[in-house]
Design a protein around this motif. Structure first.
Motif, PDB file in Angstrom:
ATOM      1  N   LEU A   1       0.527 -18.258  -9.296  1.00  0.00           N
ATOM      2  CA  LEU A   1       0.906 -17.008  -8.636  1.00  0.00           C
ATOM      3  C   LEU A   1       2.427 -16.906  -8.694  1.00  0.00           C
ATOM      4  CD1 LEU A   1      -0.377 -14.663  -6.892  1.00  0.00           C
ATOM      5  CD2 LEU A   1       0.402 -15.960  -4.897  1.00  0.00           C
ATOM      6  N   ARG A   2       2.896 -15.740  -9.122  1.00  0.00           N
ATOM      7  CA  ARG A   2       4.347 -15.532  -9.198  1.00  0.00           C
ATOM      8  C   ARG A   2       4.658 -14.072  -8.934  1.00  0.00           C
ATOM      9  NH1 ARG A   2       5.171 -12.696 -13.824  1.00  0.00           N
ATOM     10  NH2 ARG A   2       3.915 -13.140 -15.674  1.00  0.00           N
ATOM     11  N   ARG A   3       5.946 -13.791  -8.701  1.00  0.00           N
ATOM     12  CA  ARG A   3       6.402 -12.413  -8.566  1.00  0.00           C
ATOM     13  C   ARG A   3       6.243 -11.702  -9.902  1.00  0.00           C
ATOM     14  NH1 ARG A   3       9.841 -10.356  -4.270  1.00  0.00           N
ATOM     15  NH2 ARG A   3      10.731  -8.615  -5.393  1.00  0.00           N
ATOM     16  N   ALA A   4       5.818 -10.460  -9.874  1.00  0.00           N
ATOM     17  CA  ALA A   4       5.732  -9.673 -11.100  1.00  0.00           C
ATOM     18  C   ALA A   4       7.133  -9.378 -11.625  1.00  0.00           C
ATOM     19  CB  ALA A   4       5.002  -8.365 -10.830  1.00  0.00           C
ATOM     20  N   VAL A   5       7.258  -9.294 -12.949  1.00  0.00           N
ATOM     21  CA  VAL A   5       8.510  -8.865 -13.586  1.00  0.00           C
ATOM     22  C   VAL A   5       8.218  -7.583 -14.369  1.00  0.00           C
ATOM     23  CG1 VAL A   5       9.469 -11.197 -13.697  1.00  0.00           C
ATOM     24  CG2 VAL A   5       8.086 -10.331 -15.612  1.00  0.00           C
ATOM     25  N   ALA A   6       9.276  -6.924 -14.814  1.00  0.00           N
ATOM     26  CA  ALA A   6       9.116  -5.613 -15.466  1.00  0.00           C
ATOM     27  C   ALA A   6       8.149  -5.693 -16.649  1.00  0.00           C
ATOM     28  CB  ALA A   6      10.478  -5.089 -15.917  1.00  0.00           C
TER      29      ALA A   6
ATOM     30  N   PRO B   1      13.363  -5.491  -0.249  1.00  0.00           N
ATOM     31  CA  PRO B   1      13.068  -6.833   0.262  1.00  0.00           C
ATOM     32  C   PRO B   1      11.778  -6.907   1.091  1.00  0.00           C
ATOM     33  CG  PRO B   1      14.991  -5.887   1.370  1.00  0.00           C
ATOM     34  CD  PRO B   1      14.644  -4.956   0.243  1.00  0.00           C
ATOM     35  N   ALA B   2      11.255  -5.756   1.511  1.00  0.00           N
ATOM     36  CA  ALA B   2      10.000  -5.769   2.277  1.00  0.00           C
ATOM     37  C   ALA B   2       8.772  -5.898   1.373  1.00  0.00           C
ATOM     38  CB  ALA B   2       9.879  -4.489   3.101  1.00  0.00           C
ATOM     39  N   GLN B   3       8.966  -5.794   0.059  1.00  0.00           N
ATOM     40  CA  GLN B   3       7.838  -5.750  -0.876  1.00  0.00           C
ATOM     41  C   GLN B   3       7.760  -7.021  -1.714  1.00  0.00           C
ATOM     42  OE1 GLN B   3       6.015  -3.013  -0.676  1.00  0.00           O
ATOM     43  NE2 GLN B   3       7.501  -1.917   0.587  1.00  0.00           N
ATOM     44  N   GLN B   4       6.526  -7.452  -1.977  1.00  0.00           N
ATOM     45  CA  GLN B   4       6.286  -8.490  -2.977  1.00  0.00           C
ATOM     46  C   GLN B   4       5.136  -7.998  -3.858  1.00  0.00           C
ATOM     47  OE1 GLN B   4       6.451 -12.852  -1.706  1.00  0.00           O
ATOM     48  NE2 GLN B   4       5.752 -11.875   0.169  1.00  0.00           N
ATOM     49  N   LEU B   5       5.430  -7.732  -5.118  1.00  0.00           N
ATOM     50  CA  LEU B   5       4.378  -7.425  -6.089  1.00  0.00           C
ATOM     51  C   LEU B   5       4.120  -8.710  -6.860  1.00  0.00           C
ATOM     52  CD1 LEU B   5       2.517  -5.321  -7.449  1.00  0.00           C
ATOM     53  CD2 LEU B   5       4.391  -4.903  -9.061  1.00  0.00           C
ATOM     54  N   LEU B   6       2.896  -9.223  -6.752  1.00  0.00           N
ATOM     55  CA  LEU B   6       2.582 -10.551  -7.284  1.00  0.00           C
ATOM     56  C   LEU B   6       1.541 -10.453  -8.387  1.00  0.00           C
ATOM     57  CD1 LEU B   6       2.342 -12.455  -3.874  1.00  0.00           C
ATOM     58  CD2 LEU B   6       4.335 -12.152  -5.367  1.00  0.00           C
ATOM     59  N   VAL B   7       1.585 -11.413  -9.301  1.00  0.00           N
ATOM     60  CA  VAL B   7       0.545 -11.524 -10.322  1.00  0.00           C
ATOM     61  C   VAL B   7       0.073 -12.975 -10.375  1.00  0.00           C
ATOM     62  CG1 VAL B   7       1.300  -9.600 -11.764  1.00  0.00           C
ATOM     63  CG2 VAL B   7       2.259 -11.873 -12.172  1.00  0.00           C
ATOM     64  N   ALA B   8      -1.224 -13.126 -10.674  1.00  0.00           N
ATOM     65  CA  ALA B   8      -1.785 -14.445 -10.944  1.00  0.00           C
ATOM     66  C   ALA B   8      -2.007 -14.545 -12.447  1.00  0.00           C
ATOM     67  CB  ALA B   8      -3.100 -14.640 -10.197  1.00  0.00           C
TER      68      ALA B   8
ATOM     69  N   GLN C   1      -0.142  -6.520  -3.884  1.00  0.00           N
ATOM     70  CA  GLN C   1       1.163  -6.149  -3.344  1.00  0.00           C
ATOM     71  C   GLN C   1       1.179  -6.406  -1.849  1.00  0.00           C
ATOM     72  OE1 GLN C   1       2.550  -2.195  -4.354  1.00  0.00           O
ATOM     73  NE2 GLN C   1       4.146  -2.232  -2.772  1.00  0.00           N
ATOM     74  N   LEU C   2       2.214  -7.079  -1.397  1.00  0.00           N
ATOM     75  CA  LEU C   2       2.375  -7.402   0.026  1.00  0.00           C
ATOM     76  C   LEU C   2       3.593  -6.656   0.568  1.00  0.00           C
ATOM     77  CD1 LEU C   2       1.932 -11.301  -0.201  1.00  0.00           C
ATOM     78  CD2 LEU C   2       0.175  -9.514  -0.124  1.00  0.00           C
ATOM     79  N   THR C   3       3.425  -6.040   1.720  1.00  0.00           N
ATOM     80  CA  THR C   3       4.505  -5.286   2.360  1.00  0.00           C
ATOM     81  C   THR C   3       4.652  -5.772   3.790  1.00  0.00           C
ATOM     82  OG1 THR C   3       3.905  -3.319   1.067  1.00  0.00           O
ATOM     83  CG2 THR C   3       5.287  -2.956   3.002  1.00  0.00           C
ATOM     84  N   VAL C   4       5.867  -6.098   4.202  1.00  0.00           N
ATOM     85  CA  VAL C   4       6.113  -6.472   5.596  1.00  0.00           C
ATOM     86  C   VAL C   4       6.655  -5.245   6.327  1.00  0.00           C
ATOM     87  CG1 VAL C   4       7.450  -7.923   7.158  1.00  0.00           C
ATOM     88  CG2 VAL C   4       6.501  -8.901   5.057  1.00  0.00           C
TER      89      VAL C   4
ATOM     90  N   GLU D   1      -1.968  -4.420  -0.324  1.00  0.00           N
ATOM     91  CA  GLU D   1      -2.436  -3.250  -1.079  1.00  0.00           C
ATOM     92  C   GLU D   1      -2.706  -3.672  -2.524  1.00  0.00           C
ATOM     93  OE1 GLU D   1      -2.612   0.153  -0.268  1.00  0.00           O
ATOM     94  OE2 GLU D   1      -1.353   0.394   1.522  1.00  0.00           O
ATOM     95  N   ALA D   2      -3.512  -2.874  -3.198  1.00  0.00           N
ATOM     96  CA  ALA D   2      -3.649  -2.968  -4.657  1.00  0.00           C
ATOM     97  C   ALA D   2      -4.041  -4.377  -5.123  1.00  0.00           C
ATOM     98  CB  ALA D   2      -2.347  -2.506  -5.327  1.00  0.00           C
ATOM     99  N   VAL D   3      -5.077  -4.912  -4.484  1.00  0.00           N
ATOM    100  CA  VAL D   3      -5.629  -6.204  -4.905  1.00  0.00           C
ATOM    101  C   VAL D   3      -6.592  -5.944  -6.063  1.00  0.00           C
ATOM    102  CG1 VAL D   3      -6.961  -8.230  -4.182  1.00  0.00           C
ATOM    103  CG2 VAL D   3      -5.525  -7.015  -2.510  1.00  0.00           C
ATOM    104  N   ARG D   4      -6.336  -6.540  -7.211  1.00  0.00           N
ATOM    105  CA  ARG D   4      -7.226  -6.377  -8.358  1.00  0.00           C
ATOM    106  C   ARG D   4      -7.326  -7.704  -9.103  1.00  0.00           C
ATOM    107  NH1 ARG D   4      -7.195  -2.322  -5.942  1.00  0.00           N
ATOM    108  NH2 ARG D   4      -7.220  -0.155  -6.685  1.00  0.00           N
ATOM    109  N   VAL D   5      -8.558  -8.083  -9.466  1.00  0.00           N
ATOM    110  CA  VAL D   5      -8.805  -9.289 -10.256  1.00  0.00           C
ATOM    111  C   VAL D   5      -9.572  -8.855 -11.507  1.00  0.00           C
ATOM    112  CG1 VAL D   5      -9.951 -11.548 -10.295  1.00  0.00           C
ATOM    113  CG2 VAL D   5      -8.876 -10.731  -8.178  1.00  0.00           C
ATOM    114  N   HIS D   6      -9.113  -9.273 -12.674  1.00  0.00           N
ATOM    115  CA  HIS D   6      -9.790  -8.914 -13.922  1.00  0.00           C
ATOM    116  C   HIS D   6     -11.250  -9.351 -13.847  1.00  0.00           C
ATOM    117  CE1 HIS D   6     -10.928  -9.005 -18.178  1.00  0.00           C
ATOM    118  NE2 HIS D   6      -9.898  -8.191 -18.388  1.00  0.00           N
ATOM    119  N   GLU D   7     -12.155  -8.521 -14.377  1.00  0.00           N
ATOM    120  CA  GLU D   7     -13.578  -8.788 -14.161  1.00  0.00           C
ATOM    121  C   GLU D   7     -14.016 -10.148 -14.692  1.00  0.00           C
ATOM    122  OE1 GLU D   7     -16.008  -5.816 -16.036  1.00  0.00           O
ATOM    123  OE2 GLU D   7     -14.950  -5.955 -17.947  1.00  0.00           O
ATOM    124  N   SER D   8     -13.349 -10.637 -15.739  1.00  0.00           N
ATOM    125  CA  SER D   8     -13.770 -11.931 -16.284  1.00  0.00           C
ATOM    126  C   SER D   8     -13.262 -13.109 -15.446  1.00  0.00           C
ATOM    127  CB  SER D   8     -13.299 -12.070 -17.732  1.00  0.00           C
ATOM    128  OG  SER D   8     -11.895 -12.012 -17.787  1.00  0.00           O
TER     129      SER D   8
END
Lengths: 160, 160
Positions: A15-20, A59-66, A78-81, A96-103
């Motif tokens: 798990l890490r922060r998303a980048v562009a 700084p209130a937002q964390q957009l994360l990817v696994a 996405q996590l928002t404080v 918000e916006a929790v998504r896991v690839h179907e596979s």
């Protein structure tokens, strides 16, 4: 702390922060979703890139990817404080916006991500974690209840 | 733009940004609420003052109060703008902590505040306004539905 390993019964994810450079893949995850299919498309990424910068610099937002063992992005959230006065001036974390690839569903990945989010909320001093889920997503509701969430609220939306 | 007048069928109210001197009154509104009564108290304002500063200095937040013809604070709500990737990188506005003093209910004040919030969301380019309401607040649910909100989501909470 990120990045971090998320061990599940079927393998190891990170798990890490998303980048562009992740934006197109995240949008594909959103668009692959049954409810997102009519709302999102990776054909024109410009509005998503703009939104990514707004999220990434807040700084209130964390957009994360696994990512899986090959480093491919297979899930996002996405996590928002949110500060507030209620509950003795408590911070709350919103997911918000929790998504896991179907596979990669039914692997324990989604649960590991949610547990990480709840731990992160504790570390940040939040008194509450909250999320809403479309009423048609009954599988997701059982998933959140197994993780200890209570469906105590009615979730209202107004599209503009 | 704030401050602004909110004309209702029973009189005129004003809506403005909350200031530090309003904190005790806002906490009293939260504590007067049936569900907030066990969670909030104006006996020790220090944690609320700290939270107020966090809200007031965050450009994503608007903590608002409505005042009556005498200038007394009789209602409050908090608006948060949340950036996201979903829906083509849409902003969403979230409404939290809506409270109207019991002697000013059924006056149209709450509806006027919500309409102002929805207009403000439009001005800020939000694609969506969202809120959750405890499932026991059935009167509030009818109120939000009359204003055009759809109870499309299940609202989950996890207390830490």
């Amino acid at each position: 702390m990120l990045p971090t390993e998320l061990a599940t019964r079927t393998g190891d994810y990170s798990l890490r922060r998303a980048v562009a450079a992740d934006v197109a893949t995240i949008v594909a995850l959103l668009a692959a979703d049954q409810l997102g299919a009519t709302r999102d498309s990776a054909n024109d990424l410009a509005p998503y890139d703009t939104a990514f910068r707004a999220i990434d610099t807040d700084p209130a937002q964390q957009l994360l990817v696994a990512t899986d063992a090959d480093g491919a992005v297979v899930a996002t959230m996405q996590l928002t404080v949110i500060p507030g006065l209620a509950r003795r001036g408590a911070l709350r974390m919103q997911i918000e916006a929790v998504r896991v690839h179907e596979s990669h569903r039914s692997t324990g990945l989604g649960a590991a991500m949610m547990r990480w989010a709840v731990d992160d909320a504790r570390l940040r001093g939040c008194a509450l974690v909250q999320l809403t889920s479309d009423k048609t997503r009954t599988d997701a509701h059982r998933f959140y209840e197994r993780l200890g969430f209570t469906p105590s609220h009615e979730g209202f939306k107004l599209l503009l």
